[in-house]
Scaffold this motif. Sequence first.
Motif, PDB file in Angstrom:
ATOM      1  N   ASP A  14      47.291  70.149  29.771  1.00 54.50           N
ATOM      2  CA  ASP A  14      48.053  70.073  31.023  1.00 54.50           C
ATOM      3  C   ASP A  14      48.192  71.465  31.643  1.00 54.50           C
ATOM      4  OD1 ASP A  14      48.373  67.360  30.759  1.00 54.50           O
ATOM      5  OD2 ASP A  14      50.407  67.485  29.931  1.00 54.50           O
ATOM      6  N   MET A  15      48.481  72.471  30.796  1.00 54.81           N
ATOM      7  CA  MET A  15      48.625  73.842  31.273  1.00 54.81           C
ATOM      8  C   MET A  15      47.342  74.307  31.966  1.00 54.81           C
ATOM      9  SD  MET A  15      48.951  77.300  28.965  1.00 54.81           S
ATOM     10  CE  MET A  15      47.225  77.112  28.437  1.00 54.81           C
ATOM     11  N   VAL A  16      46.203  74.057  31.312  1.00 52.86           N
ATOM     12  CA  VAL A  16      44.930  74.500  31.879  1.00 52.86           C
ATOM     13  C   VAL A  16      44.651  73.785  33.201  1.00 52.86           C
ATOM     14  CG1 VAL A  16      42.427  74.481  31.544  1.00 52.86           C
ATOM     15  CG2 VAL A  16      43.929  75.181  29.671  1.00 52.86           C
ATOM     16  N   ARG A  17      44.907  72.503  33.254  1.00 49.69           N
ATOM     17  CA  ARG A  17      44.640  71.732  34.476  1.00 49.69           C
ATOM     18  C   ARG A  17      45.573  72.143  35.616  1.00 49.69           C
ATOM     19  NH1 ARG A  17      45.708  67.257  32.578  1.00 49.69           N
ATOM     20  NH2 ARG A  17      47.753  66.890  33.500  1.00 49.69           N
ATOM     21  N   GLU A  18      46.870  72.279  35.315  1.00 45.84           N
ATOM     22  CA  GLU A  18      47.861  72.479  36.365  1.00 45.84           C
ATOM     23  C   GLU A  18      48.080  73.942  36.736  1.00 45.84           C
ATOM     24  OE1 GLU A  18      51.312  70.566  34.807  1.00 45.84           O
ATOM     25  OE2 GLU A  18      50.348  68.587  34.706  1.00 45.84           O
ATOM     26  N   GLN A  19      47.873  74.855  35.783  1.00 44.89           N
ATOM     27  CA  GLN A  19      48.175  76.267  36.038  1.00 44.89           C
ATOM     28  C   GLN A  19      46.928  77.137  36.190  1.00 44.89           C
ATOM     29  OE1 GLN A  19      51.062  77.853  33.207  1.00 44.89           O
ATOM     30  NE2 GLN A  19      51.801  75.805  32.763  1.00 44.89           N
ATOM     31  N   ILE A  20      45.838  76.759  35.525  1.00 42.45           N
ATOM     32  CA  ILE A  20      44.650  77.609  35.505  1.00 42.45           C
ATOM     33  C   ILE A  20      43.585  77.082  36.479  1.00 42.45           C
ATOM     34  CG2 ILE A  20      42.964  78.757  34.036  1.00 42.45           C
ATOM     35  CD1 ILE A  20      45.944  79.243  33.263  1.00 42.45           C
ATOM     36  N   LEU A  21      43.124  75.853  36.243  1.00 39.47           N
ATOM     37  CA  LEU A  21      42.134  75.259  37.145  1.00 39.47           C
ATOM     38  C   LEU A  21      42.664  75.151  38.570  1.00 39.47           C
ATOM     39  CD1 LEU A  21      40.500  72.412  35.034  1.00 39.47           C
ATOM     40  CD2 LEU A  21      39.249  74.158  36.326  1.00 39.47           C
ATOM     41  N   ALA A  22      43.914  74.765  38.696  1.00 42.63           N
ATOM     42  CA  ALA A  22      44.499  74.565  40.019  1.00 42.63           C
ATOM     43  C   ALA A  22      44.556  75.853  40.832  1.00 42.63           C
ATOM     44  CB  ALA A  22      45.910  73.982  39.889  1.00 42.63           C
ATOM     45  N   ARG A  23      44.500  77.001  40.138  1.00 45.03           N
ATOM     46  CA  ARG A  23      44.533  78.289  40.836  1.00 45.03           C
ATOM     47  C   ARG A  23      43.138  78.895  40.973  1.00 45.03           C
ATOM     48  NH1 ARG A  23      49.810  79.356  37.672  1.00 45.03           N
ATOM     49  NH2 ARG A  23      51.403  79.435  39.287  1.00 45.03           N
ATOM     50  N   GLY A  24      42.103  78.126  40.653  1.00 43.37           N
ATOM     51  CA  GLY A  24      40.759  78.561  40.975  1.00 43.37           C
ATOM     52  C   GLY A  24      39.942  79.194  39.879  1.00 43.37           C
ATOM     53  N   ILE A  25      40.461  79.263  38.656  1.00 42.47           N
ATOM     54  CA  ILE A  25      39.670  79.847  37.569  1.00 42.47           C
ATOM     55  C   ILE A  25      38.722  78.788  37.030  1.00 42.47           C
ATOM     56  CG2 ILE A  25      39.779  80.786  35.218  1.00 42.47           C
ATOM     57  CD1 ILE A  25      42.310  82.255  36.045  1.00 42.47           C
ATOM     58  N   ARG A  26      37.429  79.131  36.977  1.00 39.26           N
ATOM     59  CA  ARG A  26      36.406  78.150  36.623  1.00 39.26           C
ATOM     60  C   ARG A  26      35.542  78.554  35.424  1.00 39.26           C
ATOM     61  NH1 ARG A  26      39.270  75.709  39.368  1.00 39.26           N
ATOM     62  NH2 ARG A  26      38.874  74.557  41.303  1.00 39.26           N
ATOM     63  N   ASP A  27      35.673  79.777  34.933  1.00 40.55           N
ATOM     64  CA  ASP A  27      34.825  80.219  33.821  1.00 40.55           C
ATOM     65  C   ASP A  27      35.058  79.311  32.618  1.00 40.55           C
ATOM     66  OD1 ASP A  27      33.712  81.510  31.542  1.00 40.55           O
ATOM     67  OD2 ASP A  27      33.962  83.468  32.469  1.00 40.55           O
ATOM     68  N   ASP A  76      39.342  86.305  32.884  1.00 43.77           N
ATOM     69  CA  ASP A  76      38.313  85.927  33.849  1.00 43.77           C
ATOM     70  C   ASP A  76      37.761  87.158  34.569  1.00 43.77           C
ATOM     71  OD1 ASP A  76      36.930  83.727  35.348  1.00 43.77           O
ATOM     72  OD2 ASP A  76      38.008  84.619  37.025  1.00 43.77           O
ATOM     73  N   MET A  77      38.633  88.095  34.907  1.00 41.96           N
ATOM     74  CA  MET A  77      38.225  89.312  35.605  1.00 41.96           C
ATOM     75  C   MET A  77      37.276  90.159  34.759  1.00 41.96           C
ATOM     76  SD  MET A  77      41.935  90.233  37.283  1.00 41.96           S
ATOM     77  CE  MET A  77      41.510  91.884  37.845  1.00 41.96           C
ATOM     78  N   LEU A  78      37.397  90.072  33.448  1.00 43.69           N
ATOM     79  CA  LEU A  78      36.529  90.852  32.564  1.00 43.69           C
ATOM     80  C   LEU A  78      35.093  90.330  32.563  1.00 43.69           C
ATOM     81  CD1 LEU A  78      38.834  91.467  29.466  1.00 43.69           C
ATOM     82  CD2 LEU A  78      38.080  93.173  31.146  1.00 43.69           C
ATOM     83  N   GLY A  79      34.896  89.067  32.925  1.00 45.27           N
ATOM     84  CA  GLY A  79      33.557  88.504  33.007  1.00 45.27           C
ATOM     85  C   GLY A  79      32.827  88.475  31.673  1.00 45.27           C
ATOM     86  N   LEU A  80      33.490  88.046  30.629  1.00 46.95           N
ATOM     87  CA  LEU A  80      32.928  88.075  29.274  1.00 46.95           C
ATOM     88  C   LEU A  80      31.902  86.961  29.053  1.00 46.95           C
ATOM     89  CD1 LEU A  80      36.292  88.644  27.358  1.00 46.95           C
ATOM     90  CD2 LEU A  80      34.653  90.382  28.107  1.00 46.95           C
ATOM     91  N   ASP A  81      30.862  87.269  28.272  1.00 48.60           N
ATOM     92  CA  ASP A  81      29.874  86.245  27.926  1.00 48.60           C
ATOM     93  C   ASP A  81      29.731  86.053  26.423  1.00 48.60           C
ATOM     94  OD1 ASP A  81      28.314  88.348  26.959  1.00 48.60           O
ATOM     95  OD2 ASP A  81      26.923  88.338  28.639  1.00 48.60           O
ATOM     96  N   GLY A  82      30.563  86.728  25.632  1.00 46.09           N
ATOM     97  CA  GLY A  82      30.554  86.533  24.191  1.00 46.09           C
ATOM     98  C   GLY A  82      29.912  87.648  23.397  1.00 46.09           C
TER      99      GLY A  82
END
Length: 221
Positions: A14-27, A76-82
């Motif tokens: 729920d946190m990810v859907r309502e607080q993270i995805l809803a604010r535009g983070i897609r990584d 997300d700003m760090l742009g990490l790929d692992g």
Amino acid sequence: MGSDSKDSSARRLDMVREQILARGIRDPRVLEAMEQVPRELFVPRHLQDEAYEDHPLPIGYGQTISQPYIVALMADMLGLDGRERVLDIGTGSGYAAAVLASIALEVFSMERVPELAERARENLRKAGFSQVQVRCGDGSLGWPEAAPFDGICVAAGAPAMPDALSEQLAVGGRLVIPVGPEQGVQRLLCITRRPDGGFDREDFGDVRFVPLLGEEGWSRD
């Protein structure tokens, strides 16, 4: 215990859907990390019911655990790929370090308060992130012997970009840091090191963080 675990998992989704995805983070790496790391293990026991609320929480010694969205945004700003080696400044309870460790190859984390550094080590161990290296020291000076870093994430507001941290940033690496007054609103900056040794800056807007104390931060003397 099983129902509590299911409840925590549902609250994370729920946190990810309502607080993270809803604010535009897609990584997808950031979203997966936020879904997996048990935030309730990184907050004081009496605040565990608020672990997934959309605001920071006190963790003692004048410090806080940032709201989930801010942790996700900075990752997300760090742009990490692992494949990256990341320096996390301001370990606090260890939550952001755990999120970064879910994405990056290696995480080095610094906390100036000895009691919080020890608590973070225990929290990370309990959550299964014992590979994160935690050091107690002046985060404004970084971790020179472990440099260079592909990403540096600073969870405290600095008066300016610390030279020590910019020098420890690899070419192409990103430094995410709040910069501004000791009290009040700061600007969240993403600073990328160019091949010519210069830096590009991107501004992600207003934030409020505790001050970065140290030799290249704010002084308490």
